[in-house]
Enzyme design. Structure first.
Site, PDB file in Angstrom:
ATOM      1  N   TRP A  47      -0.942  -2.702   8.547  1.00  0.00           N
ATOM      2  CA  TRP A  47      -1.432  -2.357   7.211  1.00  0.00           C
ATOM      3  C   TRP A  47      -1.248  -0.849   6.991  1.00  0.00           C
ATOM      4  O   TRP A  47      -1.596  -0.050   7.848  1.00  0.00           O
ATOM      5  CB  TRP A  47      -2.893  -2.764   7.063  1.00  0.00           C
ATOM      6  CG  TRP A  47      -3.105  -4.233   7.259  1.00  0.00           C
ATOM      7  CD1 TRP A  47      -3.605  -4.860   8.347  1.00  0.00           C
ATOM      8  CD2 TRP A  47      -2.776  -5.265   6.322  1.00  0.00           C
ATOM      9  NE1 TRP A  47      -3.616  -6.223   8.161  1.00  0.00           N
ATOM     10  CE2 TRP A  47      -3.116  -6.497   6.922  1.00  0.00           C
ATOM     11  CE3 TRP A  47      -2.227  -5.275   5.042  1.00  0.00           C
ATOM     12  CZ2 TRP A  47      -2.930  -7.722   6.281  1.00  0.00           C
ATOM     13  CZ3 TRP A  47      -2.041  -6.494   4.395  1.00  0.00           C
ATOM     14  CH2 TRP A  47      -2.395  -7.701   5.017  1.00  0.00           C
ATOM     15  N   TRP A  53      -7.415 -13.795  10.852  1.00  0.00           N
ATOM     16  CA  TRP A  53      -7.442 -12.335  10.957  1.00  0.00           C
ATOM     17  C   TRP A  53      -8.817 -11.759  11.254  1.00  0.00           C
ATOM     18  O   TRP A  53      -8.931 -10.682  11.849  1.00  0.00           O
ATOM     19  CB  TRP A  53      -6.895 -11.712   9.669  1.00  0.00           C
ATOM     20  CG  TRP A  53      -7.858 -11.681   8.502  1.00  0.00           C
ATOM     21  CD1 TRP A  53      -8.055 -12.669   7.596  1.00  0.00           C
ATOM     22  CD2 TRP A  53      -8.707 -10.605   8.117  1.00  0.00           C
ATOM     23  NE1 TRP A  53      -8.997 -12.298   6.665  1.00  0.00           N
ATOM     24  CE2 TRP A  53      -9.419 -11.012   6.963  1.00  0.00           C
ATOM     25  CE3 TRP A  53      -8.982  -9.335   8.633  1.00  0.00           C
ATOM     26  CZ2 TRP A  53     -10.359 -10.211   6.314  1.00  0.00           C
ATOM     27  CZ3 TRP A  53      -9.918  -8.532   7.993  1.00  0.00           C
ATOM     28  CH2 TRP A  53     -10.588  -8.967   6.854  1.00  0.00           C
ATOM     29  N   HIS A  97      -7.091  -9.070  -4.477  1.00  0.00           N
ATOM     30  CA  HIS A  97      -6.011  -8.105  -4.209  1.00  0.00           C
ATOM     31  C   HIS A  97      -4.932  -8.165  -5.293  1.00  0.00           C
ATOM     32  O   HIS A  97      -3.737  -8.177  -4.992  1.00  0.00           O
ATOM     33  CB  HIS A  97      -5.403  -8.367  -2.833  1.00  0.00           C
ATOM     34  CG  HIS A  97      -6.290  -7.952  -1.691  1.00  0.00           C
ATOM     35  ND1 HIS A  97      -6.526  -6.632  -1.373  1.00  0.00           N
ATOM     36  CD2 HIS A  97      -6.998  -8.691  -0.792  1.00  0.00           C
ATOM     37  CE1 HIS A  97      -7.336  -6.573  -0.327  1.00  0.00           C
ATOM     38  NE2 HIS A  97      -7.657  -7.810   0.039  1.00  0.00           N
ATOM     39  N   GLU A 135     -10.544 -11.657   1.004  1.00  0.00           N
ATOM     40  CA  GLU A 135     -11.309 -10.574   0.389  1.00  0.00           C
ATOM     41  C   GLU A 135     -11.354 -10.691  -1.142  1.00  0.00           C
ATOM     42  O   GLU A 135     -10.951  -9.794  -1.866  1.00  0.00           O
ATOM     43  CB  GLU A 135     -10.743  -9.221   0.820  1.00  0.00           C
ATOM     44  CG  GLU A 135     -10.879  -8.966   2.315  1.00  0.00           C
ATOM     45  CD  GLU A 135     -10.345  -7.631   2.764  1.00  0.00           C
ATOM     46  OE1 GLU A 135     -10.880  -7.063   3.740  1.00  0.00           O
ATOM     47  OE2 GLU A 135      -9.374  -7.146   2.154  1.00  0.00           O
ATOM     48  N   ASP A 187      -2.783  -0.838  12.825  1.00  0.00           N
ATOM     49  CA  ASP A 187      -3.294   0.357  12.137  1.00  0.00           C
ATOM     50  C   ASP A 187      -4.518   0.901  12.864  1.00  0.00           C
ATOM     51  O   ASP A 187      -4.910   2.061  12.634  1.00  0.00           O
ATOM     52  CB  ASP A 187      -3.626   0.061  10.677  1.00  0.00           C
ATOM     53  CG  ASP A 187      -4.459  -1.195  10.486  1.00  0.00           C
ATOM     54  OD1 ASP A 187      -4.172  -2.204  11.149  1.00  0.00           O
ATOM     55  OD2 ASP A 187      -5.394  -1.167   9.674  1.00  0.00           O
ATOM     56  N   TYR A 212      -4.348  -5.579  15.168  1.00  0.00           N
ATOM     57  CA  TYR A 212      -4.100  -4.797  13.962  1.00  0.00           C
ATOM     58  C   TYR A 212      -3.605  -3.423  14.429  1.00  0.00           C
ATOM     59  O   TYR A 212      -4.381  -2.624  14.973  1.00  0.00           O
ATOM     60  CB  TYR A 212      -5.375  -4.664  13.134  1.00  0.00           C
ATOM     61  CG  TYR A 212      -5.526  -5.733  12.067  1.00  0.00           C
ATOM     62  CD1 TYR A 212      -5.099  -7.040  12.293  1.00  0.00           C
ATOM     63  CD2 TYR A 212      -6.101  -5.436  10.841  1.00  0.00           C
ATOM     64  CE1 TYR A 212      -5.241  -8.013  11.328  1.00  0.00           C
ATOM     65  CE2 TYR A 212      -6.246  -6.409   9.864  1.00  0.00           C
ATOM     66  CZ  TYR A 212      -5.813  -7.693  10.106  1.00  0.00           C
ATOM     67  OH  TYR A 212      -5.954  -8.656   9.137  1.00  0.00           O
ATOM     68  N   ASP A 247      -0.335  -6.250  -3.952  1.00  0.00           N
ATOM     69  CA  ASP A 247      -1.736  -5.928  -3.686  1.00  0.00           C
ATOM     70  C   ASP A 247      -2.260  -5.126  -4.869  1.00  0.00           C
ATOM     71  O   ASP A 247      -1.559  -4.925  -5.866  1.00  0.00           O
ATOM     72  CB  ASP A 247      -1.901  -5.162  -2.371  1.00  0.00           C
ATOM     73  CG  ASP A 247      -3.213  -5.516  -1.668  1.00  0.00           C
ATOM     74  OD1 ASP A 247      -4.276  -5.203  -2.234  1.00  0.00           O
ATOM     75  OD2 ASP A 247      -3.173  -6.110  -0.582  1.00  0.00           O
ATOM     76  N   ARG A 279       0.834  -1.203   0.000  1.00  0.00           N
ATOM     77  CA  ARG A 279       0.000   0.000   0.000  1.00  0.00           C
ATOM     78  C   ARG A 279       0.869   1.253   0.000  1.00  0.00           C
ATOM     79  O   ARG A 279       0.679   2.165  -0.794  1.00  0.00           O
ATOM     80  CB  ARG A 279      -0.936   0.006   1.208  1.00  0.00           C
ATOM     81  CG  ARG A 279      -2.274  -0.687   0.994  1.00  0.00           C
ATOM     82  CD  ARG A 279      -2.165  -2.114   0.431  1.00  0.00           C
ATOM     83  NE  ARG A 279      -3.458  -2.764   0.333  1.00  0.00           N
ATOM     84  CZ  ARG A 279      -4.027  -3.458   1.316  1.00  0.00           C
ATOM     85  NH1 ARG A 279      -3.395  -3.603   2.480  1.00  0.00           N
ATOM     86  NH2 ARG A 279      -5.202  -4.021   1.146  1.00  0.00           N
TER      87      ARG A 279
END
Length: 551
Positions: free
Chosen positions: A466, A391, A258, A325, A418, A416, A187, A158
């Site tokens: 992340w 996760w 992704h 995802e 973030d 996480y 990603d 990212r």
């Protein structure tokens, strides 16, 4: 005159993570000075080099080779009677310091403890006062880790982190006795690994035209192009640097979701009978992307070729393939995907994702490696040899462990990093639930629902970083620290049940640890809240109120 008689640190030195036992102090102190020799037994050579590079530089000590028979000696040895990552550190004024490990890794973790015992000066790159002695109290420390997998995921897809930033991250992991760097390399927003067979992956896929600033609902954009990638030599350097610190680098190559950066570089990888994949660019915003890989033989061969090169760079026994995802809308609309589904049993889109995962599970197993993926790989049936990164909560890990599969616990609601650290409006780009230092300290990786046999499948735990809203090293430092120190204690130390943990003792030890982080130049979140330059006013986040669900 230089200060040659500093005050020694207190017994245990405010160690983080907490060791199993500390016996001491004695009446005396141990001084490492210009005459101290470094006696490195077989299997301890990497630690000896590290000690000369760190303690030698910090205190101006030559640490010449020695035999270990003189009183002024720092001696390193391997004793297989100890656990492989366990160690014993004994400091005695009569003979100096001895670090004995069950294996080379144990010796290295003992050396990390020695560095902490010597105070914050030991974390600097040059001596503050030439001639300053390194002093610690007499004591004996016995220690060893609870979990074999003590990890941190670093998302460089990212926001790209240059190679030196990754090497710095490895040093910080080692300082906290963490031994896995999960490197998220691909990603929708970027492809960060050079693949020589497919140069467009980095020529095209490593760069995006602009970047959403803050949460995806933010109206703000950073109009500068963003990108970068690691050459294969960069990655060999990273892996070798990690290995010297007894850290395994686990690569992640995302499939089948992704993947827009790869499709932008090679449009034939996408569902060409549904959308014009030649129009896709590297994604410039965040969220779950509908553009996923096509379930074709062309895609399989492409990623086999990619993974061939990945295996040549990363000796890790595990290779992470994502699997999370992955929206199924394009597969539902694709005649090609539906034809593939018709070949499968059971025949649905979840089975198609399982088909992807099972293919690469077999492919990796044939090459002596193991597949690990996010807990969505449970959907449609788990590949026989696969391990799970749990996760979305504990549930995926519980299901996997009960089925006899290995698990790394990294639930979003708990670890996480973030996610925001406080409910204050001053928190920069606030994302997710409030996860304070104490919350992380009370995280328990092994759910009580598991039997002892099932719990043995919990390889360990991992904190995930992340970087959608972390666009610099400064932002990374703020989000990761000091919470990574609490996480490291959870992963290493044999703590009581979460409610019985002595958080006050941890905060007392953290008072010493903050001075180490200061010496290392880590821009952590202060206990009293962000400093003015750590705030990001006006950049929209996505805070979630209330306590996180225990799912």
């Amino acid at each position: 005159m230089p200060d040659t008689h500093p005050t020694p640190t207190a017994p245990g030195g405010g160690l983080v993570p907490a060791p199993l036992s500390i016996d001491g102090p004695g009446r005396g102190t141990v001084r490492l000075g210009a005459d101290t020799a470094l006696a490195a037994g077989p299997g301890t050579e990497d630690t000896a080099r590290w000690l000369r590079d760190t303690l030698g530089a910090a205190f101006g000590l030559p640490l010449p080779p020695g035999s270990g028979t003189t009183p002024d000696t720092l001696a390193l040895a391997v004793d297989p009677a100890l656990p492989p990552e366990g160690y014993r550190l004994a400091a005695d004024a009569r003979w100096g310091v001895r670090i004995t490990g069950g294996g080379p890794a144990g010796v290295f973790w003992g050396a990390q403890t020695l560095r902490q015992l010597l105070g914050p000066h030991a974390f600097r790159r040059a001596p503050l006062a030439p001639g300053r002695a390194a002093v610690l109290p007499e004591q004996t420390i016995e220690d060893g880790p609870r979990f074999a997998w003590r990890g941190m995921l670093l998302d460089v897809a990212r926001h790209f982190l240059p190679k030196d930033g990754v090497l710095r991250a490895l040093d910080l992991l080692a300082a906290h006795k963490l031994n896995v760097l999960h490197l998220h390399l691909t990603d929708d927003q970027g492809w960060r690994i050079e693949i020589r067979r497919y140069p467009r992956l980095t020529e095209v896929g490593a760069w995006r035209e602009r970047t959403k600033l803050g949460h995806r609902a933010s109206p703000l954009w950073d109009e500068r192009p963003h990108g970068g990638y690691y050459t294969q030599d960069d990655l060999r350097e990273i892996v070798a640097y990690a290995a010297q610190r007894h850290i395994t680098v686990v690569p992640e190559i995302d499939i089948p979701g992704h993947s827009q950066a790869a499709i932008a570089a090679y449009p034939e990888l996408g569902n060409t009978d549904v959308i014009d994949t030649t129009s896709l660019k590297v994604w410039d915003t965040w969220g779950v992307n509908p553009n996923v890989l096509a379930p074709t033989d062309t895609t399989l061969r492409f990623y086999e070729h990619v993974l061939d090169e990945v295996l040549g760079l990363f000796p890790s026994p595990f290779v992470h393939i994502g699997g999370d995802e992955c929206p199924k809308d394009q597969w539902r609309a694709s005649a090609s995907a539906q034809a593939r589904i018709a070949e499968l049993s059971p025949a649905d889109e979840d089975a198609l994702q399982s088909w992807f995962i099972r293919h690469f599970d077999r492919w990796l197993a044939e090459r002596g490696r193991r597949l690990i993926g996010w807990d969505e790989i449970l959907e449609g049936g788990l590949a026989p040899g696969a391990a799970v990164s749990s996760w979305r909560g504990y549930a995926g890990g519980i299901a996997a462990a009960k089925s006899g599969h290995d698990v790394v616990m990294c639930p979003e609601q708990q670890v996480y990093l973030d996610h925001r650290q406080h409910a204050s409006p001053d928190e920069p780009v606030p994302i997710g639930f409030v996860r304070t230092l104490e919350d992380v300290y009370r995280f328990e990786p092994v759910p009580p629902e598991l039997t002892a046999e099932q719990a043995a499948h919990v390889l360990g735990t991992q904190a995930n970083v992340w970087t959608e809203v972390m666009d610099s090293q400064q932002r990374l430092d703020y989000q990761v620290f000091p919470r990574l120190a609490a996480f490291a204690e959870v992963a290493w130390s044999r703590l009581p049940a979460p409610s019985a943990r002595d958080y006050q003792d941890f905060t007392r030890r953290m008072a010493a640890h903050y001075t180490r982080l200061d010496a290392l130049g880590v821009g952590y979140r202060p206990p009293g809240g962000p400093l003015p330059w750590q705030k990001r006013p006006g950049v929209l986040g996505r805070p979630i109120d209330g306590a996180p669900p225990n799912v």
